[in-house]
Enzyme design. Structure first.
Site, short mmCIF file in Angstrom:
data_model
loop_
_atom_site.label_atom_id
_atom_site.label_comp_id
_atom_site.label_asym_id
_atom_site.label_seq_id
_atom_site.Cartn_x
_atom_site.Cartn_y
_atom_site.Cartn_z
N LYS A 52 0.83 -1.20 0.00
CA LYS A 52 0.00 0.00 0.00
C LYS A 52 0.87 1.26 0.00
O LYS A 52 0.61 2.21 -0.73
CB LYS A 52 -0.95 -0.02 1.22
N GLN A 96 -4.26 -1.79 9.83
CA GLN A 96 -4.17 -3.12 9.23
C GLN A 96 -4.68 -4.18 10.20
O GLN A 96 -4.26 -4.24 11.35
CB GLN A 96 -2.70 -3.40 8.83
N ASP A 119 -10.95 2.42 4.59
CA ASP A 119 -11.17 0.96 4.52
C ASP A 119 -12.66 0.65 4.48
O ASP A 119 -13.05 -0.49 4.20
CB ASP A 119 -10.52 0.25 5.72
#
Ligand code: NAD
Length: 292
Positions: A52, A96, A119
């Protein structure tokens, strides 16, 4: 069979993001900025976050990687998220997953400012998705929609079978495919670990989304001739003959399924790459919302 190549489709998203970022800079604006929070040293999480951060650099975004030891207290993590929430120069925040067991995933997700929730896991984002409002679509389902769009696959009126009902993949995917939107309008069946006779259901599918986390679970005899098969699974399977000591396997037995499917995405080189593309589109959308 049409190979739904994530390298090609994500490259196309990447090129459009590069152009949009250059246009912002040409107008004298700052670059979009993504903050990624990584806790501990889980190998897969390290790889995802590194990809990312790399993608951000390639498209001209700024990224900040915030790292914590595995034993960080939840309170300290939430304080850092609050700092990122109120930092005007940060557009998107991702934490994450998975988190260490002593930290509540729900508390962390709920603590992210919904305007920076790239997200798309915050209840506000999920609620907006369900109601068909403008929102941040969770990156993996968003990436799958971008893959369907890139290859111009017809979904309207088709029967889609989603295997897996997680909050990050299966459930939002089922909502998108059933919504009245481009690359939606499917009749959707959602299957899970308590679904009996799964094969009977998958054989009726025009589109299969396999997101259950069981390597090579979907076999050729579970797929209808000509169906579209999207493989979301990523599992590290030990293999002493591989340089890293493991191989990445999807949820679909690609060798078998490619003989019957009309189109299928590979693993690696499929949905994983599209997930990052979806995340970056969300980051740009967050930037544009905050800097109209
Ligand atoms: P999860 O473990 O949260 O959910 C798995 C789901 O599969 C559950 O809803 C469960 O009911 C269902 N399931 C399990 N066994 C089943 C069976 N035998 N029959 C039918 N349903 C069954 O997993 P997740 O987070 O949704 O991830 C699924 C897979 O996708 C994993 O391999 C994960 O690594 C991968 N993944 C990939 C990406 C990507 O970017 N490509 C992103 C997220 C997750």
């Amino acid at each position: 069979m049409l190979l739904l190549d994530g390298k090609i489709a994500s490259q196309s998203v990447k090129e459009s993001l590069i152009i949009e970022t250059k246009e912002l800079i040409a107008k004298g604006k700052r670059k979009p900025h993504l903050a990624a929070v990584l806790i501990g040293n889980n190998g897969a999480s390290e790889t995802y976050v590194a990809s990312k951060v790399k993608f951000c650099g390639e498209i001209g975004f700024t990224s900040t990687l915030v790292r914590f030891e595995n034993n960080i207290a939840e309170k300290e993590l939430l304080a850092k998220i609050e700092e990122l929430n109120t930092d005007d120069k940060i557009d998107g925040i991702l934490v994450q997953l998975p988190l260490p067991k002593h930290i509540s995933e729900a508390n962390v997700i709920n603590s992210i400012n919904p305007d920076k929730d790239v997200d798309g896991f915050h209840p506000v984002s999920v609620g907006r998705l369900v109601q068909g409002l403008d929102t941040f679509i969770p990156a993996t389902p968003y990436g799958i929609m971008l893959l369907l769009e890139h290859f111009q696959l017809t979904t309207k009126g088709k029967h889609a079978v989603v295997i897996g009902r997680s909050n990050i993949v299966g459930r939002p995917m089922s909502i998108l495919l059933s919504s009245n939107i481009p690359y939606g309008n499917c009749t959707v069946t959602i299957c899970h670990s308590h679904t009996p006779d799964l094969k009977e259901i998958t054989l009726q599918a025009d589109i299969i989304i396999a997101a259950l986390g069981r390597p090579e679970f979907v076999k050729g005899d579970m797929v209808k001739e000509g169906a579209i098969v999207i493989d979301v699974g990523i599992t590290r399977v030990d293999d002493a003959s591989a340089a890293k000591g493991y191989r990445i396997k999807g949820d679909v037995d690609f060798k078998e399924v490619s003989k019957v499917a009309g189109a299928a995405s590979p693993v690696p080189g499929g949905v994983g790459l599209m997930t990052i593309a979806g995340l970056m589109k969300n980051t740009l959308a967050a930037y544009n919302r905050r800097n109209p």
